[in-house]
Design an enzyme around this catalytic site. Structure first.
Site, PDB file in Angstrom:
ATOM      1  N   VAL A 182      29.149  28.318  -0.575  1.00 32.85           N
ATOM      2  CA  VAL A 182      28.974  27.274  -1.588  1.00 32.85           C
ATOM      3  C   VAL A 182      28.336  27.851  -2.853  1.00 32.85           C
ATOM      4  CG1 VAL A 182      27.769  25.114  -2.108  1.00 32.85           C
ATOM      5  CG2 VAL A 182      28.910  25.407   0.096  1.00 32.85           C
ATOM      6  N   THR A 230      24.959  20.575   1.850  1.00 36.11           N
ATOM      7  CA  THR A 230      25.193  19.314   2.568  1.00 36.11           C
ATOM      8  C   THR A 230      23.890  18.878   3.218  1.00 36.11           C
ATOM      9  OG1 THR A 230      27.466  19.951   2.960  1.00 36.11           O
ATOM     10  CG2 THR A 230      26.577  18.221   4.383  1.00 36.11           C
ATOM     11  N   CYS A 234      31.135  23.665   9.097  1.00 37.88           N
ATOM     12  CA  CYS A 234      30.965  22.334   8.506  1.00 37.88           C
ATOM     13  C   CYS A 234      31.225  21.193   9.480  1.00 37.88           C
ATOM     14  CB  CYS A 234      31.865  22.201   7.298  1.00 37.88           C
ATOM     15  SG  CYS A 234      31.655  23.572   6.157  1.00 37.88           S
TER      16      CYS A 234
HETATM   17  C1  UGA Z   1      35.781  21.849   5.659  1.00 37.50           C
HETATM   18  C2  UGA Z   1      36.476  20.798   4.757  1.00 37.50           C
HETATM   19  O1  UGA Z   1      37.886  20.923   4.892  1.00 37.50           O
HETATM   20  C3  UGA Z   1      36.070  20.963   3.299  1.00 37.50           C
HETATM   21  O2  UGA Z   1      36.624  19.911   2.522  1.00 37.50           O
HETATM   22  C4  UGA Z   1      34.541  20.916   3.187  1.00 37.50           C
HETATM   23  O3  UGA Z   1      34.101  21.089   1.847  1.00 37.50           O
HETATM   24  C5  UGA Z   1      33.962  22.014   4.049  1.00 37.50           C
HETATM   25  O4  UGA Z   1      34.365  21.785   5.421  1.00 37.50           O
HETATM   26  C6  UGA Z   1      32.449  21.989   3.916  1.00 37.50           C
HETATM   27  O5  UGA Z   1      31.836  20.984   4.269  1.00 37.50           O
HETATM   28  O6  UGA Z   1      31.868  22.939   3.368  1.00 37.50           O
HETATM   29  P1  UGA Z   1      36.296  24.387   6.355  1.00 37.50           P
HETATM   30  O7  UGA Z   1      35.285  24.177   7.436  1.00 37.50           O
HETATM   31  O8  UGA Z   1      36.186  25.605   5.522  1.00 37.50           O
HETATM   32  O9  UGA Z   1      36.279  23.128   5.316  1.00 37.50           O
HETATM   33  O10 UGA Z   1      37.717  24.447   7.022  1.00 37.50           O
HETATM   34  P2  UGA Z   1      38.957  23.475   7.305  1.00 37.50           P
HETATM   35  O11 UGA Z   1      40.143  24.048   6.670  1.00 37.50           O
HETATM   36  O12 UGA Z   1      38.647  22.076   7.021  1.00 37.50           O
HETATM   37  O13 UGA Z   1      39.130  23.677   8.879  1.00 37.50           O
HETATM   38  C7  UGA Z   1      38.100  23.333   9.806  1.00 37.50           C
HETATM   39  C8  UGA Z   1      38.616  23.439  11.206  1.00 37.50           C
HETATM   40  O14 UGA Z   1      39.563  22.413  11.485  1.00 37.50           O
HETATM   41  C9  UGA Z   1      39.336  24.759  11.529  1.00 37.50           C
HETATM   42  O15 UGA Z   1      38.913  25.225  12.785  1.00 37.50           O
HETATM   43  C10 UGA Z   1      40.798  24.380  11.567  1.00 37.50           C
HETATM   44  O16 UGA Z   1      41.550  25.193  12.436  1.00 37.50           O
HETATM   45  C11 UGA Z   1      40.706  22.965  12.106  1.00 37.50           C
HETATM   46  N1  UGA Z   1      41.890  22.142  11.764  1.00 37.50           N
HETATM   47  C12 UGA Z   1      42.146  21.810  10.469  1.00 37.50           C
HETATM   48  C13 UGA Z   1      42.727  21.679  12.780  1.00 37.50           C
HETATM   49  O17 UGA Z   1      42.492  21.969  13.982  1.00 37.50           O
HETATM   50  N2  UGA Z   1      43.800  20.901  12.452  1.00 37.50           N
HETATM   51  C14 UGA Z   1      44.084  20.566  11.175  1.00 37.50           C
HETATM   52  O18 UGA Z   1      45.088  19.840  10.948  1.00 37.50           O
HETATM   53  C15 UGA Z   1      43.241  21.029  10.155  1.00 37.50           C
END
Ligand code: UGA
Length: 434
Positions: A11, A119, A258
């Site tokens: 961040v 956060t 997150c």
């Molecule tokens: C997440 C949010 O997407 C951001 O908007 C937010 O700002 C961030 O947290 C934060 O609070 O700092 P991030 O943790 O980097 O971002 O990653 P994501 O792309 O959201 O993925 C999180 C997890 O969900 C991963 O393990 C991914 O594999 C999983 N996921 C995501 C799924 O299993 N299915 C999906 O359809 C999407």
């Protein structure tokens, strides 16, 4: 504007670099001297696409230091972007945020706006303001603003420069004006509200996305039982604009720094106020179970993992990052080792971090081919492009018994049908073709 940023994690660093790119003069503060030297040389301490190019391009407006006093004393705006990790009871650890607040109070020599990007639980911005005001050394005025971050790892630069929205939580119009000035080059919607609502927008957004993932994972589990196909189900649902087609990828659960932390923190906060947040609790429980989904699947093929040679493809919680926090591999690989399996693992960027946690016991390989060779079963935990692009014949040619358990639905079922493998993915028909 003259801006200081506390913390250079995902961040803090991305905020600082993007602010410099938008023409502000930015000093980023971190306690780690080696990290600061690396960043002053134009190198990023985190793996994040595009960040180094942006750092190098803006070095004339970007500076890194360990001396917080110099950075904060005459800044017009100070961003707080330090971590708020999870405590044992699920609540957020705010000690780093509070430490920075006191440092700011003791350093500033001019009135300024302090912007909280970390956060933090609802109500924390009020506490930060009180803490700063009660520790001030000089006769200055401080306004505290909540400005939560919505960047995702792996696309952090893009998410910041092309934000979907900017949320600004303020208690006075002066602070709102300063933030409008900070973000004047952004074209996305500005949501200006009070501080508690801004803090809640962040948690509610992350928890809603976590809930969406846990929901689709449960539907996927049911699809397996009744013979439906989760990908077609998700496509069919996603055309409804009220549902949307994003975040409907079923898999072995969400990880990262997150969603796991923010679901637990909001649930904890609700319990603290005697309110049971049932939907968020369900998202957490479903996710914990989902992480072990491939191990459960493996029982169909072997009674135990003892003595098996296992190939693991992907270690990080998602592609595009070397971050392992809350990655499903952190529960699966220890389980495999405890059961007596021989584990070979591959990841394009996550090996060094995983090695720090498991220096022995896992055989780390440089290539997918080396990882697959002479193994009894393969577990796919991260949908890296190299995995998705792999010709499935490598599984049949290299593995002793080509049983592929895919936790990220990397391949089309038709491709698996054309190969001599057992292909068992999430929420879809199992292909037995051996
Ligand atoms: C997440 C949010 O997407 C951001 O908007 C937010 O700002 C961030 O947290 C934060 O609070 O700092 P991030 O943790 O980097 O971002 O990653 P994501 O792309 O959201 O993925 C999180 C997890 O969900 C991963 O393990 C991914 O594999 C999983 N996921 C995501 C799924 O299993 N299915 C999906 O359809 C999407």
């Amino acid at each position: 504007m003259k801006i200081a940023v506390a913390g250079t994690g995902y961040v803090g660093l991305v905020t600082g670099v993007c602010m410099a790119d938008r023409g502000h003069f930015v000093t980023c503060v971190d306690i780690n001297e080696q990290k600061v030297a690396t960043m002053n040389a134009g190198k990023s301490p985190i793996f994040e696409p595009g960040i180094e190019e942006l750092m190098v391009r803006n070095m004339d407006r970007l500076h890194f230091t360990t001396e917080y006093n110099t950075a904060y004393k005459d800044a017009e705006v100070i961003f707080i972007g330090v971590g708020t990790p999870e405590k044992k009871d699920g609540s957020a650890n705010l000690s780093y945020v509070y430490e920075v607040a006191v440092q700011i109070a003791q350093s500033i020599e001019r009135s300024c706006v302090v912007v909280v990007k970390s956060t933090v639980p609802i109500g924390t911005n009020d506490k930060i303001e009180q803490l700063i005001r009660s520790n001030l050394k000089n006769d200055v005025t401080v306004h505290v603003v909540s400005n939560p971050e919505f960047l995702a790892q792996g696309s952090a630069v893009k998410d910041t420069l092309h934000a979907s929205r900017i949320v600004i939580g303020v208690e006075d119009s002066y602070a709102a004006e300063v933030l409008r000035e900070v973000y004047k080059s952004y074209e996305c919607p500005l949501v200006i509200t009070n501080r508690k609502s801004a803090e809640m927008i962040k948690y509610a957004s992350n928890d809603f996305l976590a809930l969406k993932i846990s929901f689709i994972n449960e539907i996927a589990n049911l699809c397996e039982v009744i013979g439906a196909n989760i990908e077609d189900v998700a496509i069919g649902m996603g055309y409804d604009s009220r549902i949307g087609n994003k975040f409907l990828n079923a898999g072995i659960g969400y990880g990262g720094s997150c969603f796991p932390k923010d679901t637990k923190a909001l649930h904890w906060l609700a319990s603290f106020h005697d309110y049971e947040l049932k939907t968020v609790k369900a998202a957490i429980d479903v996710n914990e179970n989902q992480k072990l989904k491939l191990i459960k699947k493996s029982r169909k093929y072997f009674d135990s993992l003892k003595g098996l040679d296992i190939a693991v493809l992907g270690l990080t919680f998602k592609p595009g990052t070397d971050d392992l926090r809350e990655a499903p591999t952190l529960v699966n690989i220890p389980f495999m080792l405890e059961e007596g399996a021989n584990v070979k693992a591959w990841d394009p960027v996550g090996v060094d971090n995983f090695k720090k946690l498991y220096p022995v016991g896992v055989n780390y390989c440089d290539s997918i081919f080396e990882t697959l060779r002479d193994t009894d079963i393969c577990f796919i935990f991260t949908e890296w492009d190299d995995v998705k692009k792999l010709n499935l014949t490598y599984y049949s040619d290299l593995m002793r018994t080509p049983i592929v358990l895919d936790g990220r639905n990397c391949y089309e079922l038709q491709k698996a049908r054309e190969t001599r493998i057992i292909y068992d993915s999430i929420g879809r028909e199992v292909i037995y073709n051996m």
